[in-house]
Design a protein around this motif. Structure first.
Motif, PDB file in Angstrom:
ATOM      1  N   GLY A 358       3.025 -14.702 -11.833  1.00 13.22           N
ATOM      2  CA  GLY A 358       2.317 -14.467 -10.573  1.00 13.22           C
ATOM      3  C   GLY A 358       2.522 -13.057 -10.048  1.00 13.22           C
ATOM      4  N   ALA A 359       3.715 -12.476 -10.259  1.00 18.37           N
ATOM      5  CA  ALA A 359       3.966 -11.106  -9.813  1.00 18.37           C
ATOM      6  C   ALA A 359       3.111 -10.118 -10.592  1.00 18.37           C
ATOM      7  N   ARG A 360       2.909 -10.357 -11.856  1.00 11.96           N
ATOM      8  CA  ARG A 360       2.068  -9.470 -12.663  1.00 11.96           C
ATOM      9  C   ARG A 360       0.613  -9.527 -12.192  1.00 11.96           C
ATOM     10  N   GLN A 361       0.143 -10.728 -11.880  1.00  4.32           N
ATOM     11  CA  GLN A 361      -1.230 -10.848 -11.417  1.00  4.32           C
ATOM     12  C   GLN A 361      -1.431 -10.112 -10.083  1.00  4.32           C
ATOM     13  N   ALA A 362      -0.463 -10.174  -9.204  1.00  8.13           N
ATOM     14  CA  ALA A 362      -0.565  -9.443  -7.943  1.00  8.13           C
ATOM     15  C   ALA A 362      -0.554  -7.937  -8.175  1.00  8.13           C
ATOM     16  N   ALA A 363       0.280  -7.476  -9.125  1.00  2.00           N
ATOM     17  CA  ALA A 363       0.318  -6.046  -9.427  1.00  2.00           C
ATOM     18  C   ALA A 363      -1.003  -5.573 -10.027  1.00  2.00           C
ATOM     19  N   VAL A 364      -1.623  -6.405 -10.863  1.00  2.00           N
ATOM     20  CA  VAL A 364      -2.924  -6.053 -11.434  1.00  2.00           C
ATOM     21  C   VAL A 364      -3.981  -5.964 -10.333  1.00  2.00           C
ATOM     22  N   THR A 365      -3.908  -6.860  -9.370  1.00  2.00           N
ATOM     23  CA  THR A 365      -4.869  -6.826  -8.261  1.00  2.00           C
ATOM     24  C   THR A 365      -4.750  -5.537  -7.470  1.00  2.00           C
ATOM     25  N   MET A 366      -3.550  -5.091  -7.178  1.00  2.00           N
ATOM     26  CA  MET A 366      -3.369  -3.848  -6.434  1.00  2.00           C
ATOM     27  C   MET A 366      -3.833  -2.648  -7.239  1.00  2.00           C
ATOM     28  N   ASP A 367      -3.573  -2.630  -8.540  1.00  2.00           N
ATOM     29  CA  ASP A 367      -4.050  -1.523  -9.360  1.00  2.00           C
ATOM     30  C   ASP A 367      -5.569  -1.500  -9.426  1.00  2.00           C
ATOM     31  N   TRP A 368      -6.179  -2.668  -9.502  1.00  2.00           N
ATOM     32  CA  TRP A 368      -7.645  -2.722  -9.565  1.00  2.00           C
ATOM     33  C   TRP A 368      -8.263  -2.213  -8.266  1.00  2.00           C
ATOM     34  N   LEU A 369      -7.706  -2.569  -7.137  1.00  3.61           N
ATOM     35  CA  LEU A 369      -8.218  -2.081  -5.854  1.00  3.61           C
ATOM     36  C   LEU A 369      -8.101  -0.565  -5.757  1.00  3.61           C
ATOM     37  N   ARG A 370      -7.008  -0.026  -6.234  1.00  2.37           N
ATOM     38  CA  ARG A 370      -6.804   1.418  -6.157  1.00  2.37           C
ATOM     39  C   ARG A 370      -7.763   2.158  -7.075  1.00  2.37           C
ATOM     40  N   GLN A 371      -8.069   1.613  -8.215  1.00  2.00           N
ATOM     41  CA  GLN A 371      -8.916   2.295  -9.201  1.00  2.00           C
ATOM     42  C   GLN A 371     -10.404   2.072  -8.971  1.00  2.00           C
ATOM     43  N   ASN A 372     -10.777   1.187  -8.081  1.00  2.00           N
ATOM     44  CA  ASN A 372     -12.187   0.882  -7.857  1.00  2.00           C
ATOM     45  C   ASN A 372     -12.656   1.232  -6.443  1.00  2.00           C
ATOM     46  N   GLY A 373     -11.988   2.161  -5.808  1.00  2.00           N
ATOM     47  CA  GLY A 373     -12.457   2.678  -4.535  1.00  2.00           C
ATOM     48  C   GLY A 373     -12.047   1.890  -3.310  1.00  2.00           C
ATOM     49  N   TYR A 374     -11.008   1.057  -3.416  1.00  2.00           N
ATOM     50  CA  TYR A 374     -10.541   0.264  -2.268  1.00  2.00           C
ATOM     51  C   TYR A 374      -9.130   0.677  -1.847  1.00  2.00           C
ATOM     52  N   GLN A 375      -8.849   1.966  -1.964  1.00  2.00           N
ATOM     53  CA  GLN A 375      -7.541   2.455  -1.602  1.00  2.00           C
ATOM     54  C   GLN A 375      -7.269   2.268  -0.109  1.00  2.00           C
ATOM     55  N   ASP A 376      -8.285   2.504   0.735  1.00  2.00           N
ATOM     56  CA  ASP A 376      -8.090   2.315   2.178  1.00  2.00           C
ATOM     57  C   ASP A 376      -7.870   0.856   2.526  1.00  2.00           C
ATOM     58  N   LEU A 377      -8.532  -0.047   1.806  1.00  2.00           N
ATOM     59  CA  LEU A 377      -8.335  -1.470   2.041  1.00  2.00           C
ATOM     60  C   LEU A 377      -6.944  -1.917   1.597  1.00  2.00           C
ATOM     61  N   LEU A 378      -6.415  -1.276   0.571  1.00  2.00           N
ATOM     62  CA  LEU A 378      -5.061  -1.588   0.141  1.00  2.00           C
ATOM     63  C   LEU A 378      -4.038  -1.190   1.212  1.00  2.00           C
ATOM     64  N   GLY A 379      -4.343  -0.155   1.995  1.00  2.14           N
ATOM     65  CA  GLY A 379      -3.454   0.231   3.094  1.00  2.14           C
ATOM     66  C   GLY A 379      -3.467  -0.751   4.251  1.00  2.14           C
ATOM     67  N   ARG A 380      -4.436  -1.668   4.286  1.00  5.37           N
ATOM     68  CA  ARG A 380      -4.481  -2.715   5.301  1.00  5.37           C
ATOM     69  C   ARG A 380      -4.278  -4.090   4.690  1.00  5.37           C
ATOM     70  N   SER A 381      -3.540  -4.139   3.612  1.00  2.00           N
ATOM     71  CA  SER A 381      -3.316  -5.390   2.892  1.00  2.00           C
ATOM     72  C   SER A 381      -1.898  -5.899   3.110  1.00  2.00           C
ATOM     73  N   CYS A 382      -1.740  -7.194   2.896  1.00  2.00           N
ATOM     74  CA  CYS A 382      -0.439  -7.858   2.916  1.00  2.00           C
ATOM     75  C   CYS A 382      -0.256  -8.616   1.608  1.00  2.00           C
ATOM     76  N   VAL A 383       0.967  -8.684   1.134  1.00  2.00           N
ATOM     77  CA  VAL A 383       1.306  -9.410  -0.096  1.00  2.00           C
ATOM     78  C   VAL A 383       2.144 -10.622   0.280  1.00  2.00           C
ATOM     79  N   VAL A 384       1.758 -11.779  -0.228  1.00  2.00           N
ATOM     80  CA  VAL A 384       2.458 -13.037   0.040  1.00  2.00           C
ATOM     81  C   VAL A 384       3.023 -13.569  -1.272  1.00  2.00           C
ATOM     82  N   ILE A 385       4.328 -13.734  -1.293  1.00  2.00           N
ATOM     83  CA  ILE A 385       5.009 -14.354  -2.442  1.00  2.00           C
ATOM     84  C   ILE A 385       5.264 -15.801  -2.057  1.00  2.00           C
ATOM     85  N   ASN A 386       4.532 -16.706  -2.699  1.00  2.00           N
ATOM     86  CA  ASN A 386       4.539 -18.108  -2.306  1.00  2.00           C
ATOM     87  C   ASN A 386       5.320 -18.943  -3.322  1.00  2.00           C
ATOM     88  N   HIS A 387       6.261 -19.729  -2.797  1.00  6.02           N
ATOM     89  CA  HIS A 387       6.989 -20.666  -3.654  1.00  6.02           C
ATOM     90  C   HIS A 387       6.160 -21.947  -3.744  1.00  6.02           C
TER      91      HIS A 387
END
Length: 458
Positions: A358-387
């Motif tokens: 699950g941590a890898r999938q979250a990291a891939v999501t953040m990299d995809w947002l940064r590489q596809n023009g959503y860098q500003d949206l990533l600055g207004r994002s929150c990450v939830v680690i759910n058990h």
């Protein structure tokens, strides 16, 4: 007899000439005496008729203190070449007279008695000279420009006021002491922290603030977080909040929130007579926390999948009536529905399970947002680690939080514990969630609310 007449006429002419010569000499000496002193003006006595001079005595010379107002005529008054027989022509070569001499200096007035100083003015005129007033030893008046145009009542908003009554505690040993002895020690630090979180959540959201919940892997708890977050926001804020099932694979958002209506997004889009909030309310379901949910079509009866046009169409309708809109998205980012959500949302939640996968999938999501023009949206994002499963995970959660905090602003990585009520798979009620789970959800809502008043959007 003619000889006597000639003698008499000659004697009269001689007398007239003698009188004229004497008068001219006297006038000349008077002019010389009057014009010789400083500050004297040229004064010419009026010419008298010959008959008067014949029988009258010569006129006395003009005294120094005698001033007449009659000015001598200029040369241009009579035609050139003609002399005025009634008035004496002034001497053109002399530079004496009122036009060539300095005016007489008036004597200095006597000193005035001292007067009492004028009372000090509270407001000076706009063009007053406070510096000059200070040099004269007078109090410097206060200018209206120095005070400003601020109202006096506005300055009172910065004055601290202490309440005479403390709020009684609602939990813990302080609450027990208050119930038994009526001794009020005030709110505990934990209660004060919770009040601060609620104050942040109640920030005003301009327009219709949209938040997307994403996760590349299924089963990480996106729907449960959507319902819990929307219920906490609705309970604290008290305004209209809508959660939309934007999963193209037929999600179960309405079942987890409590289904009350069988209507779907397709039914809402087909209605062309939506003019007020009650018209939209007929297509939504509401849980105990006043969170409204708009469900997607049933997978077995759907003609097509939910796409970006459906998302933009429904948000154009509901954004006029709801302050906050939550989107429970699917597991992919290349789907048209996900692209439509990313094009309109102002906040983002990336959910990962407490596992290395699950941590890898979250990291891939953040990299995809940064590489596809959503860098500003990533600055207004929150990450939830759910058990999502009970027990200790096979990953260092603290180290995982530190790694994710390098890509999002501080304080935006939340860890949700495993909750028995959510694991049951039934309708989620906010009161049945664990205290730690509820507090983490409130902190997540407060972190997202910090962006409500930011200028940059989408």
């Amino acid at each position: 007899m003619s000889a006597d007449y000639d003698r008499l006429f000659r004697a009269q002419n001689d007398a007239v000439q003698t009188v004229d010569q004497a008068a001219e000499r006297d006038a000349t000496s008077a002019d010389a005496t009057f014009n010789s002193g400083p500050g004297r003006s040229e004064v010419t006595p009026p010419a008298l008729p010959i008959s008067t001079l014949t029988h009258a005595a010569p006129s006395p010379p003009v005294r120094d203190t005698e001033i007449t107002t009659q000015m001598p005529p200029t040369r241009s008054a009579a035609p050139q070449g003609q002399a005025n027989g009634m008035m004496r022509t002034p001497n053109a070569e002399a530079n004496a007279g009122a036009r060539h001499e300095q005016p007489r200096t008036a004597p200095a007035p006597p000193p005035r008695p001292a007067q009492a100083p004028a009372p000090t003015q509270h407001f000076a005129e706009p063009h007053s000279d406070p510096v000059g007033a200070g040099r004269l030893g007078q109090p410097t008046p206060t200018s209206a420009a120095s005070i400003g145009n601020h109202r006096a009542i506005d300055a009172l908003s910065h004055v601290g006021v202490k309440s005479a009554v403390k709020m009684p505690p609602q939990r813990g040993w302080r609450h027990l002491l208050y119930v038994l002895t009526r001794i009020n020690l005030g709110l505990s630090p934990d209660e004060l922290y919770e009040m601060e979180l609620h104050h942040r959540i109640r920030r005003n959201a301009r327009d219709s603030y949209q938040i997307g919940i994403f996760g590349l892997k299924g089963g990480v708890g996106k729907t449960a977080v959507t319902v819990a977050l929307g219920s906490a926001l609705s309970r604290v804020r008290g305004d209209r909040i809508l959660a939309i099932d934007a999963d193209p694979d037929a999600g179960n958002l309405a079942d987890r929130a409590g289904r009350q209506s069988a209507a779907t997004i397709a039914d809402l889009l087909a209605d062309k007579e939506l003019a007020r909030y009650n018209d939209i309310r007929a297509y939504t379901s509401m849980n105990a926390a006043n969170l409204e949910v708009l469900s997607s079509e049933d997978y077995s009866g759907a003609r097509r999948e939910f796409n970006d046009e459906d998302w933009k169409g429904v948000t154009n309708i509901v954004s006029r009536y709801y302050n906050l809109v939550l989107a429970d998205c699917g597991a992919g980012l290349f789907q048209p529905a996900a692209r439509g959500v990313l094009s309109t949302v102002s906040g983002l939640i990336i959910i990962a399970s407490a596992s290395i996968d699950g941590a890898r999938q979250a990291a891939v999501t953040m990299d995809w947002l940064r590489q596809n023009g959503y860098q500003d949206l990533l600055g207004r994002s929150c990450v939830v680690i759910n058990h999502v499963v009970p027990g200790r995970p096979n990953i260092d959660v603290d180290d995982l939080v530190a790694q994710f905090e390098r890509h999002v602003p501080p304080g935006r990585v939340m860890v949700l514990p495993w909750d028995r009520h959510i694991a049951a798979g039934t309708e989620i009620q906010l009161e049945l969630l664990g205290k730690t789970f509820q507090r983490r959800i409130v902190e997540l809502a407060a972190a997202l609310s910090d962006d409500f008043d930011r200028l940059e959007r989408r």
